[in-house]
Design an enzyme around this catalytic site. Structure first.
Site, mmCIF file in Angstrom:
data_model
loop_
_atom_site.group_PDB
_atom_site.id
_atom_site.type_symbol
_atom_site.label_atom_id
_atom_site.label_comp_id
_atom_site.label_asym_id
_atom_site.label_seq_id
_atom_site.Cartn_x
_atom_site.Cartn_y
_atom_site.Cartn_z
ATOM 1 N N GLY A 46 -4.038 7.734 2.639
ATOM 2 C CA GLY A 46 -2.624 8.082 2.643
ATOM 3 C C GLY A 46 -1.823 6.892 2.159
ATOM 4 C CD GLN A 51 1.757 1.934 2.512
ATOM 5 O OE1 GLN A 51 1.569 3.152 2.578
ATOM 6 N NE2 GLN A 51 0.791 1.056 2.750
ATOM 7 C CB CYS A 99 -2.095 -0.461 6.813
ATOM 8 S SG CYS A 99 -0.581 -0.102 5.896
ATOM 9 C CG LEU A 100 -3.892 1.459 1.170
ATOM 10 C CD1 LEU A 100 -3.442 2.430 0.087
ATOM 11 C CD2 LEU A 100 -5.310 0.981 0.911
ATOM 12 C CG HIS A 141 -0.877 4.672 9.324
ATOM 13 N ND1 HIS A 141 -1.503 3.566 9.841
ATOM 14 C CD2 HIS A 141 -0.477 4.338 8.067
ATOM 15 C CE1 HIS A 141 -1.455 2.587 8.940
ATOM 16 N NE2 HIS A 141 -0.854 3.030 7.855
ATOM 17 C CD GLU A 142 -0.074 6.983 5.233
ATOM 18 O OE1 GLU A 142 0.779 6.234 4.723
ATOM 19 O OE2 GLU A 142 -1.260 6.636 5.380
ATOM 20 C CG HIS A 145 3.914 3.013 5.943
ATOM 21 N ND1 HIS A 145 3.851 1.656 5.892
ATOM 22 C CD2 HIS A 145 2.635 3.447 6.009
ATOM 23 C CE1 HIS A 145 2.573 1.268 5.927
ATOM 24 N NE2 HIS A 145 1.816 2.337 6.008
HETATM 25 NI NI NI Z 1 -0.262 2.141 5.997
#
Ligand code: NI
Length: 176
Positions: A46, A51, A99-100, A141-142, A145
């Site tokens: 995701g 981000q 997380c990216l 989680h997404e 953000h």
């Molecule tokens: Ni993330």
């Protein structure tokens, strides 16, 4: 197009993103394509628009089957704009997240086990689903953000936060 993923420390990740007010545009379609491309290139499950430096309430998530993470249950591939989440039960569960924007680390985070989420797709059509377990975790989680929340802010015991290759020498849990 694959875009640069902002990493923790970048002040843009702490901001609250703005609602999408215009739907069905080429700009929105381009953003969603970039999100999918960037997520795929980084092996995530995701990603949220902030981000990649876009302050809009847009997330994409999901996969049919992951070669990298064969144990992860499939999550429907979803584009969600202006999402809202509410718990449908009283239970929370703690599990590992990545997380990216926080590369190389994993932490244990408590999330609602069962949720209902609602938002719209790229054309403004309503998307409404119930989700549980891993699917519910990814959505929470997404959507965090979009409110400027990275998962380390939700870790209550920092003993459960560390480098992925140290924590999981035999393979990593997924990155979101
Ligand atoms: Ni993330």
């Amino acid at each position: 197009m694959i875009r640069e993923v902002l990493r923790m420390g970048d002040a843009r990740l702490w901001r609250r993103a703005n609602p999408v007010t215009t739907f069905g545009t080429d700009a929105l379609a381009g953003l969603v394509t970039d999100l999918w491309d960037t997520m795929a290139a980084r092996g995530g499950v995701g990603i949220a628009a902030p981000q990649i430096g876009v302050e809009l309430r847009v997330v994409v998530f999901g996969f049919d089957a992951s070669e990298r993470y064969p144990d992860a249950p499939p999550v429907p591939r979803t584009v969600l704009l202006n999402p809202l989440i509410r718990p449908t039960g009283v239970h929370e569960e703690s599990d590992w997240e990545g997380c990216l924007s926080v590369p190389g680390l994993r932490g244990r985070v408590s999330r609602w086990t069962e949720i209902e989420y609602e938002g719209v797709d790229i054309d403004g059509a309503i998307v409404r689903r119930t989700a549980s377990g891993f699917h519910a975790r990814v959505v929470q989680h997404e959507c965090d953000h979009l409110d400027g929340i990275l998962y380390p802010l939700r870790i209550t015991d920092l003993h459960h936060f560390g480098y992925a290759d140290v924590l999981f020498p035999n393979g990593l849990p997924v990155e979101e």
